[in-house]
Design a protein around this motif. Structure first.
Motif, PDB file in Angstrom:
ATOM      1  N   VAL A  59       0.860  -1.185   0.000  1.00 30.00           N
ATOM      2  CA  VAL A  59       0.000   0.000   0.000  1.00 30.00           C
ATOM      3  C   VAL A  59       0.895   1.233   0.000  1.00 30.00           C
ATOM      4  O   VAL A  59       1.696   1.432   0.921  1.00 30.00           O
ATOM      5  CB  VAL A  59      -0.932   0.025   1.224  1.00 30.00           C
ATOM      6  CG1 VAL A  59      -1.697   1.345   1.293  1.00 30.00           C
ATOM      7  CG2 VAL A  59      -1.906  -1.148   1.174  1.00 30.00           C
ATOM      8  N   LEU A  60       0.775   2.055  -1.051  1.00 29.76           N
ATOM      9  CA  LEU A  60       1.570   3.268  -1.198  1.00 29.76           C
ATOM     10  C   LEU A  60       0.647   4.476  -1.084  1.00 29.76           C
ATOM     11  O   LEU A  60      -0.323   4.601  -1.841  1.00 29.76           O
ATOM     12  CB  LEU A  60       2.277   3.299  -2.557  1.00 29.76           C
ATOM     13  CG  LEU A  60       3.593   2.549  -2.709  1.00 29.76           C
ATOM     14  CD1 LEU A  60       3.467   1.077  -2.342  1.00 29.76           C
ATOM     15  CD2 LEU A  60       4.145   2.712  -4.119  1.00 29.76           C
ATOM     16  N   ILE A  61       0.949   5.368  -0.142  1.00 31.67           N
ATOM     17  CA  ILE A  61       0.106   6.532   0.116  1.00 31.67           C
ATOM     18  C   ILE A  61       0.880   7.811  -0.163  1.00 31.67           C
ATOM     19  O   ILE A  61       1.919   8.072   0.445  1.00 31.67           O
ATOM     20  CB  ILE A  61      -0.401   6.540   1.572  1.00 31.67           C
ATOM     21  CG1 ILE A  61      -1.219   5.279   1.870  1.00 31.67           C
ATOM     22  CG2 ILE A  61      -1.210   7.803   1.845  1.00 31.67           C
ATOM     23  CD1 ILE A  61      -2.493   5.131   1.049  1.00 31.67           C
ATOM     24  N   ASP A  62       0.355   8.609  -1.089  1.00 29.09           N
ATOM     25  CA  ASP A  62       0.917   9.924  -1.383  1.00 29.09           C
ATOM     26  C   ASP A  62       0.357  10.903  -0.354  1.00 29.09           C
ATOM     27  O   ASP A  62      -0.819  11.245  -0.378  1.00 29.09           O
ATOM     28  CB  ASP A  62       0.522  10.342  -2.798  1.00 29.09           C
ATOM     29  CG  ASP A  62       1.055  11.719  -3.181  1.00 29.09           C
ATOM     30  OD1 ASP A  62       1.604  12.422  -2.317  1.00 29.09           O
ATOM     31  OD2 ASP A  62       0.916  12.095  -4.359  1.00 29.09           O
ATOM     32  N   ALA A  63       1.218  11.345   0.551  1.00 25.64           N
ATOM     33  CA  ALA A  63       0.768  12.217   1.642  1.00 25.64           C
ATOM     34  C   ALA A  63       1.320  13.628   1.508  1.00 25.64           C
ATOM     35  O   ALA A  63       1.443  14.353   2.499  1.00 25.64           O
ATOM     36  CB  ALA A  63       1.195  11.614   2.983  1.00 25.64           C
ATOM     37  N   THR A  64       1.628  14.048   0.290  1.00 24.28           N
ATOM     38  CA  THR A  64       2.328  15.313   0.085  1.00 24.28           C
ATOM     39  C   THR A  64       1.656  16.490   0.774  1.00 24.28           C
ATOM     40  O   THR A  64       2.310  17.264   1.462  1.00 24.28           O
ATOM     41  CB  THR A  64       2.491  15.599  -1.416  1.00 24.28           C
ATOM     42  OG1 THR A  64       3.306  14.578  -1.995  1.00 24.28           O
ATOM     43  CG2 THR A  64       3.148  16.946  -1.650  1.00 24.28           C
ATOM     44  N   SER A  65       0.363  16.664   0.606  1.00 30.10           N
ATOM     45  CA  SER A  65      -0.301  17.817   1.214  1.00 30.10           C
ATOM     46  C   SER A  65      -0.991  17.463   2.525  1.00 30.10           C
ATOM     47  O   SER A  65      -1.700  18.289   3.098  1.00 30.10           O
ATOM     48  CB  SER A  65      -1.325  18.423   0.238  1.00 30.10           C
ATOM     49  OG  SER A  65      -2.350  17.490  -0.070  1.00 30.10           O
ATOM     50  N   GLY A  66      -0.765  16.243   3.033  1.00 28.62           N
ATOM     51  CA  GLY A  66      -1.438  15.837   4.263  1.00 28.62           C
ATOM     52  C   GLY A  66      -0.534  15.444   5.403  1.00 28.62           C
ATOM     53  O   GLY A  66      -0.894  15.588   6.574  1.00 28.62           O
ATOM     54  N   ALA A  67       0.672  14.942   5.097  1.00 26.82           N
ATOM     55  CA  ALA A  67       1.564  14.437   6.136  1.00 26.82           C
ATOM     56  C   ALA A  67       1.883  15.539   7.144  1.00 26.82           C
ATOM     57  O   ALA A  67       2.263  16.643   6.773  1.00 26.82           O
ATOM     58  CB  ALA A  67       2.852  13.915   5.513  1.00 26.82           C
ATOM     59  N   GLY A  68       1.723  15.208   8.405  1.00 27.00           N
ATOM     60  CA  GLY A  68       1.967  16.178   9.461  1.00 27.00           C
ATOM     61  C   GLY A  68       0.734  16.937   9.887  1.00 27.00           C
ATOM     62  O   GLY A  68       0.767  17.654  10.896  1.00 27.00           O
ATOM     63  N   GLY A  69      -0.370  16.788   9.147  1.00 24.06           N
ATOM     64  CA  GLY A  69      -1.595  17.498   9.497  1.00 24.06           C
ATOM     65  C   GLY A  69      -2.824  16.618   9.502  1.00 24.06           C
ATOM     66  O   GLY A  69      -3.907  17.052   9.894  1.00 24.06           O
TER      67      GLY A  69
END
Length: 325
Positions: free
Chosen positions: A169-179
């Motif tokens: 499972v690969l999750i693109d968290a570019t605008s979400g990681a940390g928030g």
């Protein structure tokens, strides 16, 4: 139309903020300036920079409460480059991608264009909604964004019921990681860039990788598949374990990332950060729900992003005029 004017006491202190790079804390910039001539201009193989990379990796491991065996890996190029990295080094034969906006469509397009992979499954839904992944017997990677920047849709992060045991499972968290809230044990690669919640510049990718993802990377590397050196994930893993990058990184980006990560951990870690984004987004969506001239663009409340708010105006409202205020 009557000219709009917002009272000065309601205006943001810094009006540049949008869905692009985030504001950078002044305290972090002051800390960068205080390094003087001791950081910028230093070789990335020197201990000064390797200690900085180690600080970033340790800070992210703390922030995301890394399970045993998970590693923080980093490289140059940003999340856009990581789609190609993953195409070369993580997809064994075939992938499934959820596409529900401009950014989520791009990884699927990269996989579809790869001549050494079978055609991927791309599951599409209308803007403002999200599709769900489903198990397929021959799929070895499932991929979707945690947060679709272009629409403000937030997707749950969890493993796919019925998927093959070794599917990643690969999750693109570019605008979400940390928030956004996340249990990284539900993922094999949780990847992002530092220009959003991490208050830094772009041009760097970071990936939290599970033991299974690390094994897949080594397996594909050993298979003899041709992989450009810049996109070779095994090379990035090997260098990250030495607290360095394969090629020269932007040191200011690393420093600002380290400062922001330390700040988030000092606030109380990810739960505290999510508390802040929840409170802020509640104000926006609460106003839009009660407004006579606006509604949340994302209809399903549980899918509304905590970090990217999207609002639809009534057809009688000139949105372009509002944006100029």
């Amino acid at each position: 139309m009557t000219e709009l004017s917002i009272p000065s006491d309601l205006l943001p202190a810094d009006g540049r903020f949008g869905a692009g790079p985030s504001k950078v804390r002044v305290e972090a910039l002051d800390a960068l300036a205080a390094t003087g001539a001791h950081l910028l201009g230093t070789s990335h193989r020197q201990s000064t920079v390797r200690k900085l990379v180690g600080r970033v990796r340790e800070g992210l491991a703390e922030l995301f409460s890394l399970p045993a065996g998970y590693e923080v890996v980093l490289g140059n190029g940003g999340s856009t480059a990581f789609w190609d990295v993953a195409t070369f080094s993580l997809i064994r034969e075939r992938s499934q991608h959820l596409s529900f906006g401009e950014f989520s469509a791009k990884f699927g397009a990269a996989a579809k264009a790869a001549p050494f992979l079978a055609a991927p499954t791309i599951v599409v839904s209308d803007p403002g909604t999200r599709p769900d992944p489903y198990a397929e017997a021959d799929v070895d990677v499932y991929a979707w964004p945690h947060n679709e920047t272009s629409t403000g849709v937030m997707a749950p992060v969890r493993r796919v019921d019925g998927a093959d045991a070794d599917a990643l499972v690969l999750i693109d968290a570019t605008s979400g990681a940390g928030g956004l809230p996340v249990d990284v044990s539900e993922t094999d690669v949780y990847y992002f860039a530092p220009q959003k919640c991490f208050g830094s510049d772009g041009g760097l990718w970071l990936a939290i990788m599970s033991p299974a993802a690390l094994e897949r990377t080594a397996e594909i590397k050993e298979s003899g598949r041709w992989i450009p050196a810049f996109l070779d994930l095994q090379t990035a893993v090997d260098n990250s374990r030495l607290n360095q990058t394969y090629n020269t990184p932007a040191l200011a980006t690393l420093f600002l990332l380290a400062e922001q990560t330390d700040w988030l951990n000092a606030l109380g870690g990810l739960p505290a950060a999510v508390g802040r984004t929840t409170a802020s987004s509640d104000v926006l969506y609460g106003w839009a729900d009660k407004s006579d001239v606006a509604t949340p663009f994302v209809v399903e409340p549980s899918d509304r992003s905590l970090v990217i708010g999207t609002v639809d105006f009534d057809e009688h409202v000139d949105a372009a005029a509002v944006a100029k205020v």
